[in-house]
Design a protein around this motif. Sequence first.
Motif, mmCIF file in Angstrom:
data_model
loop_
_atom_site.group_PDB
_atom_site.id
_atom_site.type_symbol
_atom_site.label_atom_id
_atom_site.label_comp_id
_atom_site.label_asym_id
_atom_site.label_seq_id
_atom_site.Cartn_x
_atom_site.Cartn_y
_atom_site.Cartn_z
ATOM 1 N N VAL A 69 0.833 -1.207 0.000
ATOM 2 C CA VAL A 69 0.000 0.000 0.000
ATOM 3 C C VAL A 69 0.860 1.248 0.000
ATOM 4 N N LEU A 70 1.903 1.267 0.824
ATOM 5 C CA LEU A 70 2.778 2.441 0.905
ATOM 6 C C LEU A 70 3.496 2.697 -0.412
ATOM 7 N N GLU A 71 3.900 1.609 -1.082
ATOM 8 C CA GLU A 71 4.583 1.775 -2.369
ATOM 9 C C GLU A 71 3.663 2.404 -3.411
ATOM 10 N N ALA A 72 2.356 2.112 -3.312
ATOM 11 C CA ALA A 72 1.404 2.606 -4.315
ATOM 12 C C ALA A 72 0.844 3.983 -4.000
ATOM 13 N N LEU A 73 1.020 4.460 -2.772
ATOM 14 C CA LEU A 73 0.431 5.740 -2.372
ATOM 15 C C LEU A 73 1.097 6.922 -3.065
ATOM 16 N N ALA A 74 0.263 7.864 -3.531
ATOM 17 C CA ALA A 74 0.802 9.115 -4.074
ATOM 18 C C ALA A 74 1.171 10.076 -2.949
ATOM 19 N N SER A 75 0.469 9.954 -1.810
ATOM 20 C CA SER A 75 0.776 10.803 -0.654
ATOM 21 C C SER A 75 2.008 10.278 0.064
ATOM 22 N N ALA A 76 2.585 11.130 0.898
ATOM 23 C CA ALA A 76 3.706 10.703 1.729
ATOM 24 C C ALA A 76 3.156 9.893 2.898
ATOM 25 N N ALA A 77 3.696 8.699 3.108
ATOM 26 C CA ALA A 77 3.240 7.840 4.207
ATOM 27 C C ALA A 77 4.438 7.160 4.842
ATOM 28 N N VAL A 78 4.406 7.060 6.181
ATOM 29 C CA VAL A 78 5.529 6.500 6.923
ATOM 30 C C VAL A 78 4.988 5.616 8.046
ATOM 31 N N VAL A 79 5.595 4.440 8.236
ATOM 32 C CA VAL A 79 5.284 3.581 9.377
ATOM 33 C C VAL A 79 6.451 3.655 10.349
ATOM 34 N N ILE A 80 6.149 3.974 11.620
ATOM 35 C CA ILE A 80 7.183 4.180 12.634
ATOM 36 C C ILE A 80 6.992 3.158 13.761
ATOM 37 N N ASP A 81 8.090 2.539 14.210
ATOM 38 C CA ASP A 81 8.003 1.543 15.275
ATOM 39 C C ASP A 81 8.103 2.219 16.646
ATOM 40 N N PRO A 82 7.999 1.454 17.755
ATOM 41 C CA PRO A 82 8.009 2.065 19.092
ATOM 42 C C PRO A 82 9.270 2.835 19.444
ATOM 43 N N SER A 83 10.382 2.545 18.753
ATOM 44 C CA SER A 83 11.620 3.293 19.025
ATOM 45 C C SER A 83 11.780 4.488 18.100
ATOM 46 N N ASN A 84 10.698 4.849 17.393
ATOM 47 C CA ASN A 84 10.675 5.966 16.442
ATOM 48 C C ASN A 84 11.579 5.737 15.228
ATOM 49 N N THR A 85 11.855 4.476 14.942
ATOM 50 C CA THR A 85 12.579 4.131 13.722
ATOM 51 C C THR A 85 11.576 3.957 12.586
ATOM 52 N N VAL A 86 11.893 4.532 11.435
ATOM 53 C CA VAL A 86 11.010 4.402 10.268
ATOM 54 C C VAL A 86 11.188 3.006 9.678
ATOM 55 N N ARG A 87 10.112 2.218 9.720
ATOM 56 C CA ARG A 87 10.151 0.864 9.183
ATOM 57 C C ARG A 87 9.877 0.836 7.686
ATOM 58 N N LYS A 88 9.043 1.746 7.214
ATOM 59 C CA LYS A 88 8.721 1.816 5.798
ATOM 60 C C LYS A 88 8.271 3.224 5.457
ATOM 61 N N ALA A 89 8.740 3.745 4.327
ATOM 62 C CA ALA A 89 8.343 5.081 3.868
ATOM 63 C C ALA A 89 7.970 5.009 2.396
ATOM 64 N N SER A 90 6.918 5.711 2.017
ATOM 65 C CA SER A 90 6.503 5.746 0.613
ATOM 66 C C SER A 90 7.491 6.605 -0.185
ATOM 67 N N PRO A 91 7.534 6.425 -1.511
ATOM 68 C CA PRO A 91 8.434 7.244 -2.335
ATOM 69 C C PRO A 91 8.213 8.746 -2.146
ATOM 70 N N ALA A 92 6.950 9.162 -1.982
ATOM 71 C CA ALA A 92 6.668 10.595 -1.805
ATOM 72 C C ALA A 92 7.268 11.123 -0.514
ATOM 73 N N ALA A 93 7.243 10.318 0.551
ATOM 74 C CA ALA A 93 7.822 10.755 1.828
ATOM 75 C C ALA A 93 9.320 10.972 1.693
ATOM 76 N N LEU A 94 9.971 10.123 0.913
ATOM 77 C CA LEU A 94 11.408 10.276 0.695
ATOM 78 C C LEU A 94 11.711 11.485 -0.178
ATOM 79 N N SER A 95 10.917 11.679 -1.242
ATOM 80 C CA SER A 95 11.178 12.803 -2.145
ATOM 81 C C SER A 95 10.912 14.147 -1.481
ATOM 82 N N MET A 96 9.973 14.184 -0.522
ATOM 83 C CA MET A 96 9.703 15.428 0.210
ATOM 84 C C MET A 96 10.734 15.710 1.284
#
Length: 381
Positions: free
Chosen positions: A50-77
């Motif tokens: 889902v994150l790979e397909a999203l046009a919006s910026a989306a990020v999943v963060i674990d309990p230690s505030n580490t980014v587990r997955k980020a969409s391409p838009a989140a990286l480009s922004m």
Amino acid sequence: MDSLWLVLLPLALGLFVGAVVVVLVHVAAERGSEAARLAGNVLPPGVAQVLEALASAAVVIDPSNTVRKASPAALSMGLVRNDALVHAQLRDLVDGVRGSGEPVTTDLDLARGPFGDTQLHLRVTVSRVGRRDILLVAEDHTESHRLEEVRRDFLANVSHELKTPISAIGLLAEALESASDEPEQVRRFAEQLTAESERLSRITRDIIELSRLQATGSVTTARLVGVRDVVAAAVERNQVLADANRIEIVARGGKKAFVYGDERLLVAAVDNLVSNAVRYSPGGSQVGIGVRRVEGVVEITVTDQGEGIPAADLDRVFERFFRVDDARSRSTGGTGLGLSIVKHAVQNHGGDVRAWSSPGHGSTFTIRLPEAEPATAGSDA
């Protein structure tokens, strides 16, 4: 019978023990998989896709505030760097949702990346996903926010520009009434009233034209247009003013130059450049208009011998209502919208306009448009 039982009993026990071992291994594997997912090694099923397909910026963060997955838009922004959220405001939102468990939606203005000067205007939503992770989704509203600011600025500028001639017309009307017994005063006030009404008419016309150009991103009813005809029409519109100021308009080239577009808009663009050149040139000087074809591009150049434009102002001359010399522009009837109209009219034809100036030696404005027939283009028109 007893001997058969003695043979089958060890076999049955072996099968039973084997089955128990298989079950235990399967349970252990399932628990290990669940533990690994909860520990942060595996995302919930489908989230990564889902994150790979999203046009919006989306990020999943674990309990230690580490980014587990980020969409391409989140990286480009520039919202994520080294598996962490870049902006403290986003980290604070994540911590707040983790503590309360309640989703949050808010607007934020953030810099693009850790060192960027460009501002992003984002609508950010933060909520839980799964048992321990946080999902952050950011929709980029930067462009709509910018357009809204442009609209507000434009309305403020229009109000300011219209206020002056409207006030002047009101005052002159009162002056005319009080000077009804003085023919000379009446004549003078009437001339001023006419000048102010003409100025108001020009501003209104230019505002309507600019608004129309900005509302349409491109020319929808294009046809083949001869550039020589465009230049001739622009010269004709300015010939009376040029003759009155003893300014010679010299036009060369363009015989074989053609573009696809709206002839009326192209004439308006060239007319504005020629009009500026005539109004800001000293009496007895010359305004030159040249057309040439270069590698599939038609260039229309308008050159004057006026006072020129300071280098600090050259990049701003295409802004709405910007005037290099405000007092002189008003005295010559300028609305401050002419070059903005040129810019948008040319851009709507897929071209651009450039300015060059040397203070004390005049200015040159060049319109560049795609040529209609590049196969026949040459270096000379």
